[in-house]
Design a protein around this motif. Structure first.
Motif, PDB file in Angstrom:
ATOM      1  N   GLN A  78      75.749  49.778  26.497  1.00 37.64           N
ATOM      2  CA  GLN A  78      74.651  49.084  27.202  1.00 37.64           C
ATOM      3  C   GLN A  78      73.778  48.938  25.873  1.00 37.64           C
ATOM      4  O   GLN A  78      72.808  47.990  25.731  1.00 37.64           O
ATOM      5  N   LEU A  79      73.491  49.922  24.813  1.00 37.66           N
ATOM      6  CA  LEU A  79      72.747  49.825  23.730  1.00 37.66           C
ATOM      7  C   LEU A  79      73.170  48.551  22.801  1.00 37.66           C
ATOM      8  O   LEU A  79      72.296  47.735  22.422  1.00 37.66           O
ATOM      9  N   ASP A  80      74.629  48.243  22.857  1.00 39.37           N
ATOM     10  CA  ASP A  80      75.050  47.152  22.058  1.00 39.37           C
ATOM     11  C   ASP A  80      74.610  45.909  22.672  1.00 39.37           C
ATOM     12  O   ASP A  80      74.517  44.743  22.138  1.00 39.37           O
ATOM     13  N   ARG A  81      74.427  45.825  23.940  1.00 43.17           N
ATOM     14  CA  ARG A  81      74.083  44.506  24.757  1.00 43.17           C
ATOM     15  C   ARG A  81      72.774  44.222  24.457  1.00 43.17           C
ATOM     16  O   ARG A  81      72.537  43.276  24.399  1.00 43.17           O
ATOM     17  N   LEU A  82      71.921  45.382  24.228  1.00 43.55           N
ATOM     18  CA  LEU A  82      70.382  45.064  23.992  1.00 43.55           C
ATOM     19  C   LEU A  82      70.361  44.501  22.523  1.00 43.55           C
ATOM     20  O   LEU A  82      69.648  43.348  22.216  1.00 43.55           O
ATOM     21  N   VAL A  83      71.310  45.045  21.745  1.00 42.26           N
ATOM     22  CA  VAL A  83      71.256  44.419  20.278  1.00 42.26           C
ATOM     23  C   VAL A  83      71.677  42.903  20.180  1.00 42.26           C
ATOM     24  O   VAL A  83      71.012  42.189  19.489  1.00 42.26           O
ATOM     25  N   ALA A  84      72.742  42.782  20.885  1.00 47.06           N
ATOM     26  CA  ALA A  84      73.155  41.516  21.197  1.00 47.06           C
ATOM     27  C   ALA A  84      72.401  40.463  21.437  1.00 47.06           C
ATOM     28  O   ALA A  84      72.360  39.319  20.969  1.00 47.06           O
ATOM     29  N   ALA A  85      71.767  40.838  22.495  1.00 45.22           N
ATOM     30  CA  ALA A  85      70.694  39.826  23.186  1.00 45.22           C
ATOM     31  C   ALA A  85      69.486  39.478  22.301  1.00 45.22           C
ATOM     32  O   ALA A  85      69.146  38.488  22.128  1.00 45.22           O
ATOM     33  N   PHE A  86      69.250  40.684  21.595  1.00 44.96           N
ATOM     34  CA  PHE A  86      68.155  40.534  20.536  1.00 44.96           C
ATOM     35  C   PHE A  86      68.502  39.501  19.369  1.00 44.96           C
ATOM     36  O   PHE A  86      67.816  38.582  19.060  1.00 44.96           O
ATOM     37  N   ALA A  87      69.895  40.014  19.013  1.00 47.14           N
ATOM     38  CA  ALA A  87      70.209  39.041  17.560  1.00 47.14           C
ATOM     39  C   ALA A  87      70.613  37.514  18.120  1.00 47.14           C
ATOM     40  O   ALA A  87      70.378  36.664  17.102  1.00 47.14           O
ATOM     41  N   ALA A  88      70.993  37.405  19.332  1.00 49.01           N
ATOM     42  CA  ALA A  88      71.322  35.860  19.722  1.00 49.01           C
ATOM     43  C   ALA A  88      69.982  35.115  20.033  1.00 49.01           C
ATOM     44  O   ALA A  88      70.102  33.948  20.157  1.00 49.01           O
ATOM     45  N   ALA A  89      68.868  35.724  20.170  1.00 53.00           N
ATOM     46  CA  ALA A  89      67.494  35.047  20.647  1.00 53.00           C
ATOM     47  C   ALA A  89      66.927  34.187  19.647  1.00 53.00           C
ATOM     48  O   ALA A  89      67.041  34.436  18.412  1.00 53.00           O
ATOM     49  N   ASP A  90      66.548  33.062  19.711  1.00 56.13           N
ATOM     50  CA  ASP A  90      65.825  32.266  18.679  1.00 56.13           C
ATOM     51  C   ASP A  90      64.659  31.693  19.436  1.00 56.13           C
ATOM     52  O   ASP A  90      64.908  30.581  20.212  1.00 56.13           O
ATOM     53  N   PRO A  91      63.449  32.065  18.896  1.00 53.82           N
ATOM     54  CA  PRO A  91      63.197  33.190  18.159  1.00 53.82           C
ATOM     55  C   PRO A  91      63.500  34.372  18.629  1.00 53.82           C
ATOM     56  O   PRO A  91      63.706  34.390  19.865  1.00 53.82           O
ATOM     57  N   LEU A  92      63.285  35.311  17.729  1.00 49.83           N
ATOM     58  CA  LEU A  92      63.367  36.836  18.043  1.00 49.83           C
ATOM     59  C   LEU A  92      62.284  37.018  19.156  1.00 49.83           C
ATOM     60  O   LEU A  92      61.079  37.054  18.847  1.00 49.83           O
ATOM     61  N   PRO A  93      62.867  37.860  20.165  1.00 49.20           N
ATOM     62  CA  PRO A  93      61.598  38.234  21.135  1.00 49.20           C
ATOM     63  C   PRO A  93      60.865  39.464  20.797  1.00 49.20           C
ATOM     64  O   PRO A  93      61.362  40.080  19.908  1.00 49.20           O
ATOM     65  N   ALA A  94      59.751  39.705  21.637  1.00 54.58           N
ATOM     66  CA  ALA A  94      58.867  40.756  21.156  1.00 54.58           C
ATOM     67  C   ALA A  94      59.922  42.100  21.481  1.00 54.58           C
ATOM     68  O   ALA A  94      59.631  43.182  21.112  1.00 54.58           O
ATOM     69  N   ALA A  95      60.631  41.790  22.625  1.00 58.81           N
ATOM     70  CA  ALA A  95      61.385  43.210  23.057  1.00 58.81           C
ATOM     71  C   ALA A  95      62.517  42.617  24.050  1.00 58.81           C
ATOM     72  O   ALA A  95      62.515  41.509  24.514  1.00 58.81           O
ATOM     73  N   VAL A  96      63.491  43.691  24.135  1.00 58.35           N
ATOM     74  CA  VAL A  96      64.766  43.092  25.164  1.00 58.35           C
ATOM     75  C   VAL A  96      64.544  44.748  26.078  1.00 58.35           C
ATOM     76  O   VAL A  96      64.569  45.592  25.597  1.00 58.35           O
ATOM     77  N   VAL A  97      64.526  44.345  27.196  1.00 56.64           N
ATOM     78  CA  VAL A  97      64.631  45.416  28.231  1.00 56.64           C
ATOM     79  C   VAL A  97      65.714  45.154  29.398  1.00 56.64           C
ATOM     80  O   VAL A  97      65.928  44.013  29.892  1.00 56.64           O
ATOM     81  N   PRO A  98      66.192  46.162  29.774  1.00 59.76           N
ATOM     82  CA  PRO A  98      67.080  46.288  30.878  1.00 59.76           C
ATOM     83  C   PRO A  98      66.513  46.330  32.266  1.00 59.76           C
ATOM     84  O   PRO A  98      65.452  46.987  32.380  1.00 59.76           O
ATOM     85  N   VAL A  99      66.824  45.653  33.126  1.00 52.86           N
ATOM     86  CA  VAL A  99      66.464  45.560  34.362  1.00 52.86           C
ATOM     87  C   VAL A  99      67.467  46.011  35.621  1.00 52.86           C
ATOM     88  O   VAL A  99      68.781  45.314  35.381  1.00 52.86           O
ATOM     89  N   HIS A 100      67.305  46.899  36.397  1.00 56.80           N
ATOM     90  CA  HIS A 100      68.360  47.269  37.540  1.00 56.80           C
ATOM     91  C   HIS A 100      67.326  47.315  38.745  1.00 56.80           C
ATOM     92  O   HIS A 100      66.588  48.360  38.823  1.00 56.80           O
ATOM     93  N   ALA A 101      68.215  46.859  39.800  1.00 53.89           N
ATOM     94  CA  ALA A 101      67.550  47.032  40.828  1.00 53.89           C
ATOM     95  C   ALA A 101      66.062  46.566  40.910  1.00 53.89           C
ATOM     96  O   ALA A 101      65.209  46.986  41.704  1.00 53.89           O
ATOM     97  N   GLY A 102      65.884  45.407  40.143  1.00 55.55           N
ATOM     98  CA  GLY A 102      64.393  44.830  40.185  1.00 55.55           C
ATOM     99  C   GLY A 102      63.245  45.529  39.405  1.00 55.55           C
ATOM    100  O   GLY A 102      62.225  45.101  39.380  1.00 55.55           O
ATOM    101  N   ARG A 103      63.996  46.831  38.740  1.00 54.36           N
ATOM    102  CA  ARG A 103      62.879  47.419  37.842  1.00 54.36           C
ATOM    103  C   ARG A 103      63.390  47.515  36.237  1.00 54.36           C
ATOM    104  O   ARG A 103      64.473  47.762  36.003  1.00 54.36           O
ATOM    105  N   ARG A 104      62.423  47.468  35.455  1.00 58.12           N
ATOM    106  CA  ARG A 104      62.672  47.550  34.149  1.00 58.12           C
ATOM    107  C   ARG A 104      63.042  49.110  33.600  1.00 58.12           C
ATOM    108  O   ARG A 104      62.377  50.133  34.446  1.00 58.12           O
ATOM    109  N   GLY A 105      64.021  49.474  32.940  1.00 52.10           N
ATOM    110  CA  GLY A 105      64.331  50.818  32.455  1.00 52.10           C
ATOM    111  C   GLY A 105      64.351  50.926  31.079  1.00 52.10           C
ATOM    112  O   GLY A 105      63.613  50.418  30.364  1.00 52.10           O
TER     113      GLY A 105
END
Length: 199
Positions: free
Chosen positions: A114-141
């Motif tokens: 899960q940590l690596d997925r956050l990093v991969a999503a951040f690295a792949a975004a262009d431009p880099l986002p302000a943050a990457v957050v996981p969402v489960h059952a409709g809620r940010r975690g």
């Protein structure tokens, strides 16, 4: 962006008052202290270095993490709330680190994947986002990945017993990715710990 530009801050400074008189982060889960589960997940992920912020029960938590390749820093103002520990941890990361994975010490089911997925999503975004957050059952975690450059002014103003949630709410430049049960679970009470041990 190289993955070396992301580090990890593990917040382990809180008093855990809802847990009772015993230090929550050193409570046993599956034969090891609660905080060690989160620390080992952080070390098994690709982002580094891993900074651990200590505060309440610092010596006990330090002992619980013995033998792990972590950088330990103490927050003398931990009683003023989570925001102070977040700032201490972020300031301990090297200047070259753009993204900071922020992991809570009472989240034992967060996985390296899960940590690596956050990093991969951040690295792949262009431009880099302000943050990457996981969402489960409709809620940010948690954990979340924060862009230190883009959020620096907001993080500097953050106060009290709050993490980055308030400054991320309503921003269009926050990237949400699928979370899982581990990103929605933190341990606040002995009953919650006992339930997890039984499961």
């Amino acid at each position: 962006m190289p993955e070396a530009a992301v580090g990890t801050v593990l917040l382990a400074a809180g008093r855990g008052t809802r847990f009772g008189p015993a230090p929550k982060l050193i409570a046993d889960l599956a034969g090891k202290p609660l905080v060690r589960h989160a620390a080992e997940a952080a070390l098994a992920a690709r982002a580094g270095p891993v900074i651990v912020v200590l505060g309440a029960h610092a010596e006990a938590v330090r002992a619980a993490l013995s033998g792990l390749d972590l950088a330990l820093v103490e927050n003398p103002d931990y009683a003023a709330g989570l925001s102070t520990s977040l700032r201490v941890g972020l300031s301990a990361l090297p200047e070259t680190v753009i993204g900071a994975l922020v992991l809570l010490g009472d989240m034992p089911r967060v996985t390296p994947a899960q940590l690596d997925r956050l990093v991969a999503a951040f690295a792949a975004a262009d431009p880099l986002p302000a943050a990457v957050v996981p969402v489960h059952a409709g809620r940010r975690g948690n954990p979340v990945l924060l862009n230190r450059h883009r959020l620096a002014p907001d993080l500097a103003r953050l106060g009290g017993d709050r993490g980055a949630g308030p400054i991320l709410a309503g921003r269009a430049d926050v990237l949400e990715i699928p979370g899982d049960a581990g990103t929605a679970l933190d341990i606040d009470t002995p009953a919650a710990l006992a339930g997890l041990s039984g499961g």
